[in-house]
Write an enzyme that holds these catalytic residues in place. Structure first.
Site, PDB file in Angstrom:
ATOM      1  N   TYR A 100      -1.094 -85.997  19.516  1.00  0.00           N
ATOM      2  CA  TYR A 100      -0.059 -87.024  19.597  1.00  0.00           C
ATOM      3  C   TYR A 100       0.868 -86.833  20.804  1.00  0.00           C
ATOM      4  CZ  TYR A 100       4.240 -89.482  18.800  1.00  0.00           C
ATOM      5  OH  TYR A 100       5.349 -90.252  18.998  1.00  0.00           O
ATOM      6  N   LYS A 196      -0.271 -71.602  21.723  1.00  0.00           N
ATOM      7  CA  LYS A 196      -1.192 -71.503  20.598  1.00  0.00           C
ATOM      8  C   LYS A 196      -1.990 -70.192  20.663  1.00  0.00           C
ATOM      9  CE  LYS A 196       0.511 -75.621  20.048  1.00  0.00           C
ATOM     10  NZ  LYS A 196      -0.125 -76.855  20.463  1.00  0.00           N
TER      11      LYS A 196
HETATM   12  C1  LIG Z   1       0.286 -78.037  21.116  1.00  0.00           C
HETATM   13  C2  LIG Z   1      -0.658 -78.798  21.931  1.00  0.00           C
HETATM   14  C3  LIG Z   1      -0.274 -79.385  23.154  1.00  0.00           C
HETATM   15  C4  LIG Z   1       1.161 -79.369  23.640  1.00  0.00           C
HETATM   16  O1  LIG Z   1       1.641 -78.108  23.949  1.00  0.00           O
HETATM   17  P1  LIG Z   1       3.181 -77.626  23.734  1.00  0.00           P
HETATM   18  O2  LIG Z   1       3.112 -76.207  24.176  1.00  0.00           O
HETATM   19  O3  LIG Z   1       3.509 -77.817  22.282  1.00  0.00           O
HETATM   20  O4  LIG Z   1       4.025 -78.499  24.597  1.00  0.00           O
HETATM   21  C5  LIG Z   1      -1.251 -80.036  23.891  1.00  0.00           C
HETATM   22  N1  LIG Z   1      -2.525 -80.122  23.453  1.00  0.00           N
HETATM   23  C6  LIG Z   1      -2.926 -79.577  22.274  1.00  0.00           C
HETATM   24  C7  LIG Z   1      -4.359 -79.696  21.855  1.00  0.00           C
HETATM   25  C8  LIG Z   1      -2.011 -78.905  21.491  1.00  0.00           C
HETATM   26  O5  LIG Z   1      -2.400 -78.371  20.311  1.00  0.00           O
END
Ligand SMILES: *Cc1c(COP(=O)(O)O)cnc(C)c1O
Length: 374
Positions: A100, A196
């Site tokens: 999103y 992540k």
């Molecule tokens: C979390 C996420 C993002 C955005 O990254 P942020 O570090 O939260 O700004 C982009 N793409 C995917 C697939 C994500 O899971």
């Protein structure tokens, strides 16, 4: 060098230097002294433009993905924005109907600025082909997509992009450099929300762009990084670099756990559908098997009944925490439709599960009791 070795050593000195610290120091200074001839011997002038910890992290990212250049940002979203800003008004971007946050940046920030964009289910090559325009400059591919877990064929999309004069960028946040080698499959750039799996401990926000070539387009992203200043702090870079050292162990365990959980969920009477590319019943399984070493630590599932039943299934959990984001050592679950705007397209019964490194039996027992409440 194998990826397990690289995750431990990437970005750290591989040529022994006497008395060099094995764990790098954190350089908090924002300023660096000039030499008498006014030059900057180590290349650092001011931390917005470069810093020893950020440089080491960027070097690690280049080595991990097998590219030529990398730029680290304060978040995955800041990295994403820098790529879009490196395009010109009137250029056209095709992006996977997926995360999103990326959609929001395209529709609410870049579209008013003049970027044209199409959001497409890129797992369907026919749909993708028909979305290409003469002005298409970038295909932004997210595979597996978050949260619907659709799989797109990176090698086929790369061919399509290149025959149309467009670049291919892969959001490899869910795939990780351990499991999915985007450059080998033909991508030109890789984006990570390092928040992540690279960080892995849910305590740093970060993002990065890695480029296969240190070309003019990447230099524009580099310019936006230093001129715009959406950069990670030295401490964040240090923490991320530290997190990367254990990434191969974490990601492998998470993927093993996720496969067992996806199978468990597929056979549970309260679950309508288990969405995980590692399941043979998943429509993208064959492509995933071709382009991933394992199928990752993220999965989604549809709870029978819909929204209320899905939310109820999360209330009885004791180990799995109700929280956003993904990629941490701890398992987290989220009802995505209630954090996304109405009509975004995520089914109301969908729960997204980021599988951690806990013992899989405990996780399955936790889900079992959560689902018994539905
Ligand atoms: C979390 C996420 C993002 C955005 O990254 P942020 O570090 O939260 O700004 C982009 N793409 C995917 C697939 C994500 O899971």
């Amino acid at each position: 060098m194998k990826i397990e070795t690289l995750t431990v050593h990437a970005g750290h000195s591989l040529t022994p230097n006497e008395n060099e610290p094995i764990v790098p120091a954190i350089t908090l200074s924002t300023i660096f002294e000039r030499a008498e001839d006014c030059s900057y011997k180590h290349g650092h002038i001011y931390t917005r433009a470069s810093n020893p910890n950020r440089r080491a992290l960027e070097r690690a990212l280049v080595e991990l993905e097998g590219g030529k250049a990398a730029a680290a940002f304060a978040s995955g979203s800041a990295a994403t924005l820098a790529v879009f800003q490196a395009l010109a008004p009137g250029d056209h971007v095709i992006a996977t109907e997926g995360f999103y946050g990326t959609t929001k940046l395209l529709l609410d920030v870049m579209k008013p600025w003049g970027l044209e964009c199409s959001l497409v289910n890129t797992s369907d090559l026919g749909l993708l082909r028909s979305a290409i325009r003469p002005t298409t400059k970038l295909i932004w591919l997210e595979t597996p997509s978050n949260p619907q877990m659709r799989v797109s064929d990176i090698a086929e999309v790369a061919k399509l992009a290149h025959s149309s004069g467009a670049r291919l960028l892969c959001d490899n946040t869910v795939g990780t450099p351990i499991l999915q080698r985007c450059f080998e499959l033909g991508a030109d750039m890789v984006m990570h929300s390092t928040t992540k799996y690279l960080c892995g401990h849910s305590d740093v926000l970060g993002g990065a762009i890695v480029s296969r070539e240190d070309d003019a387009f990447f230099q524009k992203i580099r310019m936006i990084q230093s001129a715009g200043g959406a950069v990670p702090s030295p401490f964040d870079c240090w923490l991320l670099h530290r997190g990367i050292r254990t990434m191969s162990l974490r990601v492998r365990t998470q993927a093993e756990n996720a496969l067992a959980i996806a199978k468990f969920l597929a056979g549970h009477p309260a679950v309508e559908k288990s969405l995980y590319p590692g399941l043979e019943t998943h429509p993208g399984h064959d492509i995933a098997r071709k382009q991933m070493k394992q199928f990752g630590g993220l999965l989604s599932f549809l709870v029978r009944g819909g929204r209320e039943q899905a939310i109820r299934a999360t209330t009885g959990l004791r180990i799995i925490r109700r929280a956003s984001s993904l990629g941490g050592t701890e398992s987290t679950i989220e009802h995505r439709a209630s954090v996304e705007p109405p009509n975004f397209g995520t089914p109301e019964g969908l729960l997204r599960l980021s599988v951690g490194i806990e013992h899989v039996d405990d996780l399955i027992a936790d889900l079992e009791q959560g689902l018994s409440k539905v």
